[in-house]
Design an enzyme around this catalytic site. Structure first.
Site, PDB file in Angstrom:
ATOM      1  CE  LYS A 199      -8.580   5.477   2.448  1.00  0.00           C
ATOM      2  NZ  LYS A 199      -7.213   5.092   2.215  1.00  0.00           N
ATOM      3  CG  HIS A 249     -18.062  -2.813 -30.073  1.00  0.00           C
ATOM      4  ND1 HIS A 249     -18.543  -3.439 -31.203  1.00  0.00           N
ATOM      5  CD2 HIS A 249     -16.727  -3.036 -30.060  1.00  0.00           C
ATOM      6  CE1 HIS A 249     -17.544  -4.044 -31.831  1.00  0.00           C
ATOM      7  NE2 HIS A 249     -16.425  -3.811 -31.154  1.00  0.00           N
ATOM      8  CD  GLU A 298      -5.693   9.052  -5.982  1.00  0.00           C
ATOM      9  OE1 GLU A 298      -5.770   7.926  -6.491  1.00  0.00           O
ATOM     10  OE2 GLU A 298      -5.236   9.251  -4.842  1.00  0.00           O
TER      11      GLU A 298
HETATM   12  O1  PA5 Z   1      -4.341   7.263  -3.617  1.00  0.00           O
HETATM   13  C1  PA5 Z   1      -4.881   7.011  -2.561  1.00  0.00           C
HETATM   14  O2  PA5 Z   1      -4.586   7.580  -1.490  1.00  0.00           O
HETATM   15  C2  PA5 Z   1      -5.961   5.968  -2.522  1.00  0.00           C
HETATM   16  O3  PA5 Z   1      -6.322   5.538  -3.804  1.00  0.00           O
HETATM   17  C3  PA5 Z   1      -5.512   4.787  -1.642  1.00  0.00           C
HETATM   18  O4  PA5 Z   1      -4.554   4.017  -2.309  1.00  0.00           O
HETATM   19  C4  PA5 Z   1      -6.731   3.943  -1.278  1.00  0.00           C
HETATM   20  O5  PA5 Z   1      -7.632   4.724  -0.540  1.00  0.00           O
HETATM   21  C5  PA5 Z   1      -6.363   2.710  -0.470  1.00  0.00           C
HETATM   22  O6  PA5 Z   1      -5.499   3.020   0.580  1.00  0.00           O
HETATM   23  P1  PA5 Z   1      -4.212   2.088   0.810  1.00  0.00           P
HETATM   24  O7  PA5 Z   1      -3.445   2.201  -0.479  1.00  0.00           O
HETATM   25  O8  PA5 Z   1      -3.484   2.658   1.942  1.00  0.00           O
HETATM   26  O9  PA5 Z   1      -4.749   0.728   1.036  1.00  0.00           O
END
Ligand code: PA5
Length: 356
Positions: free
Chosen positions: A351, A256, A240
């Protein structure tokens, strides 16, 4: 592939538009503040009524549950399960504590799992900065730990993890964490001075690692138990923040299966950097496995080995020291690629399209 100079401080200002590095610097302060937000929620649990704990969330909001599971594995008297989906495991019922965690409060899987928990009569706690989850929990009379908004969920790990730790400890499901938390905060505050942008690479481990990883694919290896989830945290942070692929596995399981896969295609294996996260708390046989694997197996395949050591004494400090190094490395790697570590456009797009 261009390498952007990590000693050029103006570069950080230009690229890190939403202050990811500042959020990482603030992690120990955030963890301390989280104690206050937890106390404000005034959660009182009856330990005798809790047969298992299920933390439900996704992505950056699930990681607090992962950390809790890794930390509490050898300390908690009931099982802790992390659930990443729309529904909960069949065993969830009135004897379950379900912790629904969504930083935004609007993640559809978590909202669905929250409703599932309600249907099954579980005890529920919500941890969120707002959104639908907060509204519904208030409407339902469910306890909510409200944390500040404005961060990326993955940069809110202190806010999302500490309440879980304290709630379980207050309920008597975990021993007191005060001393370990104190040590961890002190350690992270010391580490951040060495890892911050103002510290040059010759004294800054995270910058040196980011330089090494530039142009490579990281494969992060941790160990079952305390550090298990940290390889995965490094992977997701590199995904990310640095917008790069990365892979993670843990010992002894990787001995393994995965080690056999370091043979072909040779030219791609040679592009891998195997990062081994090492804790002094590892079982001696795990340590031996790490040494044999890196010395005899992965290096002979042409990939490079990098060892990263946990710091501190307590379990919590060791976990968070490794997490912290990974957070800094992934953000420096973004900058080394000339990228802003904050935006996750693909997640947002997905999303949005799902909601249409
Ligand atoms: O880093 C991110 O933006 C995602 O991994 C979010 O954490 C994930 O989509 C879930 O969203 P939220 O943390 O708002 O529940």
């Amino acid at each position: 592939m261009d390498f952007f100079n990590l000693e050029d401080e103006s570069l950080f200002k230009t690229l890190d538009k939403s202050n990811m590095l500042r959020a990482i610097y603030n992690l120990p302060d955030q963890m301390e503040e989280a104690v206050f937000f937890t106390r404000a929620a005034n959660v009182r649990l009856d330990k005798s009524q809790i047969k298992q704990v299920v933390v439900t969330g996704l992505g950056g909001s699930a990681v607090g549950g992962d950390l809790l599971r890794s930390y509490a594995g050898d300390k908690c008297s009931v099982p802790i399960v992390v659930n990443r989906g729309y529904s909960l495991p069949a065993f969830v019922g009135s004897g379950s504590l379900v912790v629904a965690v969504s930083y935004s409060g609007n993640t559809e899987e978590t909202l669905s799992a929250y409703h599932d928990a309600r249907r099954r009569g579980a005890q529920i706690i919500a941890i969120t900065s707002g959104g639908e989850l907060k509204q519904q929990a208030i409407r339902d009379g469910v306890k909510v730990v409200t944390v500040p908004s404005g961060l990326q969920p993955r940069a809110a790990t202190g806010y999302l993890f500490i309440p879980q730790l304290l709630i379980l400890s207050d309920a008597g499901l975990l021993p007191s964490v005060d001393q370990e938390l104190g040590e961890t905060l002190k350690l992270l505050r010391k580490m951040r001075e060495d890892l911050a942008p103002g510290t040059a690479a010759d004294r800054n481990l995270a910058k040196r690692l980011a330089k090494k990883l530039h142009g490579r694919i990281p494969v992060i290896h941790s160990a079952v138990g305390l550090t298990e989830i940290l390889g995965y945290r490094w992977k997701t942070q590199i995904n990310e923040n640095a917008q790069s692929l990365a892979f993670a596995h843990h010992y002894p399981e990787l001995n393994h299966n995965e080690i056999v896969g370091f043979d072909v295609p040779h030219e791609l294996v040679a592009k891998l950097d195997v990062i081994t996260l090492i804790s002094s708390k590892n079982h001696p046989q795990i340590q031996k496995r790490m040494e044999i694997t890196t010395r005899e197996l992965t290096s002979s395949s042409g990939c490079r080995n990098i060892d990263v050591y946990a710091q501190g004494d307590s379990d919590l400090a060791q976990m968070f020291s490794l997490l912290y190094i990974g957070d800094w490395v992934s953000s420096y790697l973004a900058v080394a690629y000339g990228l802003d570590p904050t935006p996750v456009d693909k997640i947002q797009l997905l999303k949005k399209m799902l909601a249409e």
